[in-house]
Write a protein that holds these residues in place. Structure first.
Motif, PDB file in Angstrom:
ATOM      1  N   ARG A  74       0.889  -1.288  -0.008  1.00 22.12           N
ATOM      2  CA  ARG A  74      -0.128  -0.213  -0.136  1.00 22.12           C
ATOM      3  C   ARG A  74       0.912   1.233   0.125  1.00 22.12           C
ATOM      4  N   LEU A  75       1.979   1.450   0.941  1.00 18.80           N
ATOM      5  CA  LEU A  75       2.772   2.424   0.983  1.00 18.80           C
ATOM      6  C   LEU A  75       3.583   2.778  -0.400  1.00 18.80           C
ATOM      7  N   SER A  76       3.844   1.550  -0.935  1.00 18.29           N
ATOM      8  CA  SER A  76       4.687   1.652  -2.148  1.00 18.29           C
ATOM      9  C   SER A  76       3.667   2.316  -3.137  1.00 18.29           C
ATOM     10  N   ILE A  77       2.615   1.946  -3.395  1.00 17.27           N
ATOM     11  CA  ILE A  77       1.710   2.573  -4.394  1.00 17.27           C
ATOM     12  C   ILE A  77       1.385   3.963  -4.013  1.00 17.27           C
ATOM     13  N   ALA A  78       0.958   4.248  -2.751  1.00 17.49           N
ATOM     14  CA  ALA A  78       0.763   5.581  -2.484  1.00 17.49           C
ATOM     15  C   ALA A  78       1.907   6.648  -2.769  1.00 17.49           C
ATOM     16  N   PHE A  79       2.970   6.265  -2.302  1.00 16.81           N
ATOM     17  CA  PHE A  79       4.367   7.033  -2.149  1.00 16.81           C
ATOM     18  C   PHE A  79       5.360   6.751  -3.256  1.00 16.81           C
ATOM     19  N   ASP A  80       4.993   5.998  -4.296  1.00 19.82           N
ATOM     20  CA  ASP A  80       5.887   5.668  -5.391  1.00 19.82           C
ATOM     21  C   ASP A  80       7.148   5.278  -4.981  1.00 19.82           C
ATOM     22  N   THR A  81       7.171   4.282  -3.900  1.00 16.63           N
ATOM     23  CA  THR A  81       8.590   3.664  -3.461  1.00 16.63           C
ATOM     24  C   THR A  81       8.490   2.124  -3.588  1.00 16.63           C
ATOM     25  N   SER A  82       9.505   1.428  -3.129  1.00 19.23           N
ATOM     26  CA  SER A  82       9.229  -0.036  -3.274  1.00 19.23           C
ATOM     27  C   SER A  82       8.833  -0.589  -2.096  1.00 19.23           C
ATOM     28  N   ALA A  83       8.051  -1.610  -2.129  1.00 17.82           N
ATOM     29  CA  ALA A  83       7.483  -2.569  -1.113  1.00 17.82           C
ATOM     30  C   ALA A  83       8.779  -3.022  -0.320  1.00 17.82           C
ATOM     31  N   GLU A  84       9.801  -3.432  -0.856  1.00 17.37           N
ATOM     32  CA  GLU A  84      11.125  -4.079  -0.564  1.00 17.37           C
ATOM     33  C   GLU A  84      11.448  -3.078   0.483  1.00 17.37           C
ATOM     34  N   SER A  85      11.431  -1.822   0.232  1.00 16.87           N
ATOM     35  CA  SER A  85      12.294  -0.739   1.066  1.00 16.87           C
ATOM     36  C   SER A  85      11.496  -0.610   2.406  1.00 16.87           C
ATOM     37  N   TRP A  86      10.310  -0.680   2.586  1.00 14.30           N
ATOM     38  CA  TRP A  86       9.418  -0.710   3.616  1.00 14.30           C
ATOM     39  C   TRP A  86       9.585  -1.900   4.514  1.00 14.30           C
ATOM     40  N   MET A  87       9.560  -3.060   3.735  1.00  9.10           N
ATOM     41  CA  MET A  87       9.882  -4.261   4.748  1.00  9.10           C
ATOM     42  C   MET A  87      11.345  -4.361   5.213  1.00  9.10           C
ATOM     43  N   ASN A  88      12.325  -3.852   4.430  1.00  6.64           N
ATOM     44  CA  ASN A  88      13.594  -3.666   4.910  1.00  6.64           C
ATOM     45  C   ASN A  88      13.971  -2.752   6.001  1.00  6.64           C
ATOM     46  N   GLN A  89      13.113  -1.723   6.160  1.00  2.00           N
ATOM     47  CA  GLN A  89      13.049  -1.004   7.315  1.00  2.00           C
ATOM     48  C   GLN A  89      12.318  -1.662   8.556  1.00  2.00           C
ATOM     49  N   GLN A  90      11.390  -2.231   8.307  1.00  2.00           N
ATOM     50  CA  GLN A  90      10.699  -3.163   9.568  1.00  2.00           C
ATOM     51  C   GLN A  90      11.585  -4.064   9.884  1.00  2.00           C
ATOM     52  N   VAL A  91      12.337  -4.943   9.114  1.00  2.00           N
ATOM     53  CA  VAL A  91      13.246  -5.909   9.690  1.00  2.00           C
ATOM     54  C   VAL A  91      14.485  -5.314  10.277  1.00  2.00           C
ATOM     55  N   GLN A  92      14.964  -4.392   9.847  1.00  2.00           N
ATOM     56  CA  GLN A  92      16.080  -3.548  10.406  1.00  2.00           C
ATOM     57  C   GLN A  92      15.580  -3.306  11.864  1.00  2.00           C
ATOM     58  N   PHE A  93      14.514  -2.469  12.049  1.00  2.00           N
ATOM     59  CA  PHE A  93      13.751  -2.142  13.119  1.00  2.00           C
ATOM     60  C   PHE A  93      13.956  -3.390  14.235  1.00  2.00           C
ATOM     61  N   ASP A  94      13.045  -4.317  13.622  1.00  2.13           N
ATOM     62  CA  ASP A  94      12.949  -5.509  14.573  1.00  2.13           C
ATOM     63  C   ASP A  94      14.005  -6.249  15.034  1.00  2.13           C
ATOM     64  N   LEU A  95      14.994  -6.573  14.133  1.00  3.15           N
ATOM     65  CA  LEU A  95      16.205  -7.173  14.288  1.00  3.15           C
ATOM     66  C   LEU A  95      17.079  -6.575  15.250  1.00  3.15           C
ATOM     67  N   TRP A  96      17.069  -5.069  15.115  1.00  2.70           N
ATOM     68  CA  TRP A  96      18.050  -4.317  16.118  1.00  2.70           C
ATOM     69  C   TRP A  96      17.407  -4.602  17.802  1.00  2.70           C
ATOM     70  N   ASN A  97      16.165  -4.573  17.488  1.00  4.70           N
ATOM     71  CA  ASN A  97      15.548  -4.669  18.996  1.00  4.70           C
ATOM     72  C   ASN A  97      15.615  -6.052  19.481  1.00  4.70           C
ATOM     73  N   ALA A  98      15.585  -7.101  18.700  1.00  2.36           N
ATOM     74  CA  ALA A  98      15.886  -8.488  19.145  1.00  2.36           C
ATOM     75  C   ALA A  98      17.214  -8.621  19.838  1.00  2.36           C
ATOM     76  N   GLU A  99      18.263  -8.057  18.999  1.00  2.00           N
ATOM     77  CA  GLU A  99      19.546  -8.110  19.382  1.00  2.00           C
ATOM     78  C   GLU A  99      19.959  -7.411  20.770  1.00  2.00           C
ATOM     79  N   GLN A 100      19.001  -6.526  21.191  1.00  2.00           N
ATOM     80  CA  GLN A 100      19.222  -5.770  22.438  1.00  2.00           C
ATOM     81  C   GLN A 100      18.916  -6.758  23.477  1.00  2.00           C
TER      82      GLN A 100
END
Length: 95
Positions: free
Chosen positions: A56-82
């Motif tokens: 949805r974000l990729s369509i609305a803001f002309d970005t890639s869905a992968e970029s949004w998923m990568n941001q979420q994975v980076q956030f989740d993984l950093w928090n898990a590593e803590q």
């Protein structure tokens, strides 16, 4: 390589997508086809970006869905590593 303390994707949506365009949460939720409550939870870091929301974000803001998923994975993984030291895991090795 993990980013040091990456921002929640909701923060990115608010600061780089909504604020520069002067779009309210209500307007953005309507454009994304989701409830205001759903978008608000993401923007406030109480919910993450699902694959469907990434599309949805990729369509609305002309970005890639992968970029949004990568941001979420980076956030989740950093928090898990803590909490790595709190995990009760044993190393598995060949006999």
């Amino acid at each position: 390589m993990l980013m040091h303390n990456p921002p929640h994707p909701g923060e990115i949506i608010r600061e780089l997508c909504l604020e520069p365009l002067g779009i309210s949460v209500t307007e953005a939720a309507k454009a994304l086809g989701v409830s205001r409550k759903t978008l608000s939870a993401i923007l406030n870091g109480r919910a993450g970006i699902s694959p469907e929301m990434a599309v949805r974000l990729s369509i609305a803001f002309d970005t890639s869905a992968e970029s949004w998923m990568n941001q979420q994975v980076q956030f989740d993984l950093w928090n898990a590593e803590q909490h790595r030291k709190e995990l009760k895991v044993e190393r598995i090795s060949a006999a």
